[in-house]
Design an enzyme around this catalytic site. Structure first.
Site, PDB file in Angstrom:
ATOM      1  N   ASN A   9       0.956  -1.131   0.018  1.00  0.00           N
ATOM      2  CA  ASN A   9      -0.158   0.287   0.155  1.00  0.00           C
ATOM      3  C   ASN A   9       0.804   1.211  -0.029  1.00  0.00           C
ATOM      4  O   ASN A   9       1.715   1.294   0.845  1.00  0.00           O
ATOM      5  CB  ASN A   9      -0.903  -0.033   1.306  1.00  0.00           C
ATOM      6  N   HIS A  12       1.239   5.910   2.191  1.00  0.00           N
ATOM      7  CA  HIS A  12       1.941   7.148   3.071  1.00  0.00           C
ATOM      8  C   HIS A  12       3.109   7.634   2.387  1.00  0.00           C
ATOM      9  O   HIS A  12       3.689   8.468   3.039  1.00  0.00           O
ATOM     10  CB  HIS A  12       1.975   6.386   4.357  1.00  0.00           C
ATOM     11  N   HIS A  45      -5.212   3.841  -1.506  1.00  0.00           N
ATOM     12  CA  HIS A  45      -6.752   4.280  -1.050  1.00  0.00           C
ATOM     13  C   HIS A  45      -7.070   5.655  -1.470  1.00  0.00           C
ATOM     14  O   HIS A  45      -6.431   6.540  -1.064  1.00  0.00           O
ATOM     15  CB  HIS A  45      -6.514   3.951   0.406  1.00  0.00           C
ATOM     16  N   ARG A  47      -9.142   8.207  -0.925  1.00  0.00           N
ATOM     17  CA  ARG A  47     -10.231   8.706   0.067  1.00  0.00           C
ATOM     18  C   ARG A  47     -11.239   9.801  -0.627  1.00  0.00           C
ATOM     19  O   ARG A  47     -10.608  10.558  -1.204  1.00  0.00           O
ATOM     20  CB  ARG A  47      -9.448   9.123   1.529  1.00  0.00           C
ATOM     21  N   ARG A  51      -7.046  12.940   1.189  1.00  0.00           N
ATOM     22  CA  ARG A  51      -5.759  13.373   2.069  1.00  0.00           C
ATOM     23  C   ARG A  51      -4.451  13.086   1.839  1.00  0.00           C
ATOM     24  O   ARG A  51      -3.184  13.437   2.041  1.00  0.00           O
ATOM     25  CB  ARG A  51      -6.123  12.810   3.447  1.00  0.00           C
ATOM     26  N   GLU A  72      -8.468   0.711  -3.157  1.00  0.00           N
ATOM     27  CA  GLU A  72      -9.459   0.778  -1.835  1.00  0.00           C
ATOM     28  C   GLU A  72     -10.177   1.838  -1.929  1.00  0.00           C
ATOM     29  O   GLU A  72      -9.766   3.226  -2.294  1.00  0.00           O
ATOM     30  CB  GLU A  72      -8.455   0.737  -0.650  1.00  0.00           C
ATOM     31  N   THR A 103      -8.332   3.749   8.766  1.00  0.00           N
ATOM     32  CA  THR A 103      -9.500   2.634   8.832  1.00  0.00           C
ATOM     33  C   THR A 103      -9.805   2.337  10.220  1.00  0.00           C
ATOM     34  O   THR A 103      -8.537   1.779  10.947  1.00  0.00           O
ATOM     35  CB  THR A 103      -9.381   1.828   7.754  1.00  0.00           C
ATOM     36  N   GLU A 153     -11.334  -9.106   2.433  1.00  0.00           N
ATOM     37  CA  GLU A 153      -9.977  -8.868   3.422  1.00  0.00           C
ATOM     38  C   GLU A 153     -10.176  -8.623   4.786  1.00  0.00           C
ATOM     39  O   GLU A 153     -11.095  -7.752   5.210  1.00  0.00           O
ATOM     40  CB  GLU A 153      -9.264  -7.423   2.735  1.00  0.00           C
ATOM     41  N   HIS A 195      -3.919  -4.205   7.496  1.00  0.00           N
ATOM     42  CA  HIS A 195      -4.259  -3.162   8.486  1.00  0.00           C
ATOM     43  C   HIS A 195      -3.136  -3.493   9.682  1.00  0.00           C
ATOM     44  O   HIS A 195      -3.420  -4.412  10.314  1.00  0.00           O
ATOM     45  CB  HIS A 195      -5.357  -2.928   8.812  1.00  0.00           C
TER      46      HIS A 195
HETATM   47  C1  LIG Z   1      -8.413  -0.477   4.644  1.00  0.00           C
HETATM   48  C2  LIG Z   1      -7.046  -0.145   5.572  1.00  0.00           C
HETATM   49  O1  LIG Z   1      -6.646  -0.813   6.649  1.00  0.00           O
HETATM   50  C3  LIG Z   1      -5.978   0.688   4.543  1.00  0.00           C
HETATM   51  O2  LIG Z   1      -5.302   0.175   3.490  1.00  0.00           O
HETATM   52  C4  LIG Z   1      -6.660   1.887   4.474  1.00  0.00           C
HETATM   53  O3  LIG Z   1      -5.935   2.538   3.595  1.00  0.00           O
HETATM   54  C5  LIG Z   1      -6.066   2.819   5.857  1.00  0.00           C
HETATM   55  O4  LIG Z   1      -6.445   4.174   5.364  1.00  0.00           O
HETATM   56  P1  LIG Z   1      -5.103   5.120   5.402  1.00  0.00           P
HETATM   57  O5  LIG Z   1      -3.922   4.537   4.378  1.00  0.00           O
HETATM   58  O6  LIG Z   1      -5.637   6.198   5.013  1.00  0.00           O
HETATM   59  O7  LIG Z   1      -4.150   4.854   6.766  1.00  0.00           O
HETATM   60  N1  LIG Z   2      -6.019  -2.940   3.681  1.00  0.00           N
HETATM   61  C1  LIG Z   2      -4.684  -2.707   4.353  1.00  0.00           C
HETATM   62  C2  LIG Z   2      -3.652  -1.730   3.803  1.00  0.00           C
HETATM   63  O1  LIG Z   2      -3.792  -1.780   2.544  1.00  0.00           O
HETATM   64  C3  LIG Z   2      -2.344  -1.292   4.393  1.00  0.00           C
HETATM   65  O2  LIG Z   2      -2.619  -1.023   5.831  1.00  0.00           O
HETATM   66  P1  LIG Z   2      -1.622  -0.715   6.778  1.00  0.00           P
HETATM   67  O3  LIG Z   2      -0.453  -1.707   6.430  1.00  0.00           O
HETATM   68  O4  LIG Z   2      -0.985   0.865   6.169  1.00  0.00           O
HETATM   69  O5  LIG Z   2      -2.104  -0.341   7.968  1.00  0.00           O
END
Ligand SMILES: CC(=O)[C@@H](O)[C@H](O)COP(=O)(O)O
Ligand SMILES: NCC(=O)COP(=O)(O)O
Length: 247
Positions: A9, A12, A45, A47, A51, A72, A103, A153, A195
């Site tokens: 992911n 960040h 994601h 959003r 953000r 996402e 989340t 998931e 997550h």
């Molecule tokens: C759904 C999940 O758990 C994450 O992938 C989600 O993207 C969390 O949101 P942030 O990435 O904004 O922290």
């Molecule tokens: N769905 C979880 C994800 O994509 C990543 O979550 P995280 O590792 O950033 O908490």
């Protein structure tokens, strides 16, 4: 022994960019580096409040990715329209509250089965595979199956959080995840998880044989600050594969 796949992911990386409104660091460069380092897919994601990930990030990634894109998003008309237009391989429907830091839990599928059935149908008709981000809860798994989504998931955030305060509590949550994965697999669903997973809590989850894919972002980006993005991805993938092979 079934393989286990890593979805990286990149949210960040975009958080760091948005902090100053610069063009760097580019989350798409991170995605391509992650793919070269062993990521099996890239998660991002989009959003509602933008953000971190921006619409142009999704557009560029869909065009440039070498593996698969897992978008996402909330199950809103706006997001469904974007997904049907851009057609990532996967969409993961997640809950969203503007004021949340991240989340906070799984999507309440059981409370909106008919609406999510329609969303899943629209996405499926566009060739997009749907995953539902849910808590490790049988009622939510049954509801997910009823919507027609082929993938779930499991939310591992409670497992991760408990790891900071209570080993016993974390073991209880891990057992919940194990049981949920086996139950969902028995219904014919593909089971992913994610997550809050990091380098010190990922292996017990990776050992769960029914889990196909782990989506991990925040911990990889944090570690990349010290070792670089490619090495952070390589280390995470190695831990996952080692755990799966150990059984
Ligand atoms: C759904 C999940 O758990 C994450 O992938 C989600 O993207 C969390 O949101 P942030 O990435 O904004 O922290
Ligand atoms: N769905 C979880 C994800 O994509 C990543 O979550 P995280 O590792 O950033 O908490």
């Amino acid at each position: 022994m079934e393989p286990i796949y890593l979805g990286v992911n990149i949210d960040h990386v975009a958080t760091l960019r948005q902090a100053r409104g610069t063009r760097y660091p580019d989350p798409i460069k991170a995605a391509l580096d992650a793919e070269q380092a062993g990521a099996d897919s890239i998660t991002l994601h989009l959003r509602e409040d933008r953000r971190h990930i921006q619409d142009h990030d999704v557009e560029r990634l869909v065009e440039l990715r070498q593996t698969k894109v897992n978008l996402e998003m909330a199950a809103t008309d706006e997001m469904v329209g974007i997904a049907c237009r851009l057609r990532p391989e996967d969409v993961c429907l997640v809950p969203e509250r503007r004021e949340e830091l991240t989340t906070e839990g799984g999507l309440d599928v059981a409370g909106q089965v008919e609406r999510l059935k329609d969303v899943c149908t629209r996405l499926d008709e566009s060739g997009v595979r749907v995953s539902l981000f849910i808590d490790a809860d049988k009622a939510q798994i049954d509801a997910a199956k009823e919507t027609g989504a082929p993938v779930i998931e499991l939310h591992t955030g409670h497992y991760a959080d408990l790891g900071e305060v209570s080993h016993w509590g974390q073991q209880q949550e891990l057992e919940r995840i194990r049981e949920a994965a086996a139950y969902a697999h028995g219904l014919g669903l593909q089971v992913n998880a994610g997550h809050g997973l990091h380098y010190h809590n990922v292996q017990p989850v990776a050992r769960i044989p029914e889990i196909v894919e782990l989506n991990i972002g925040h911990a990889i980006v944090a570690h990349a600050v010290f070792v670089g993005f490619a090495e952070a991805v390589r280390e995470m993938k190695r831990l996952m594969v080692e755990a799966r092979m150990m059984g």
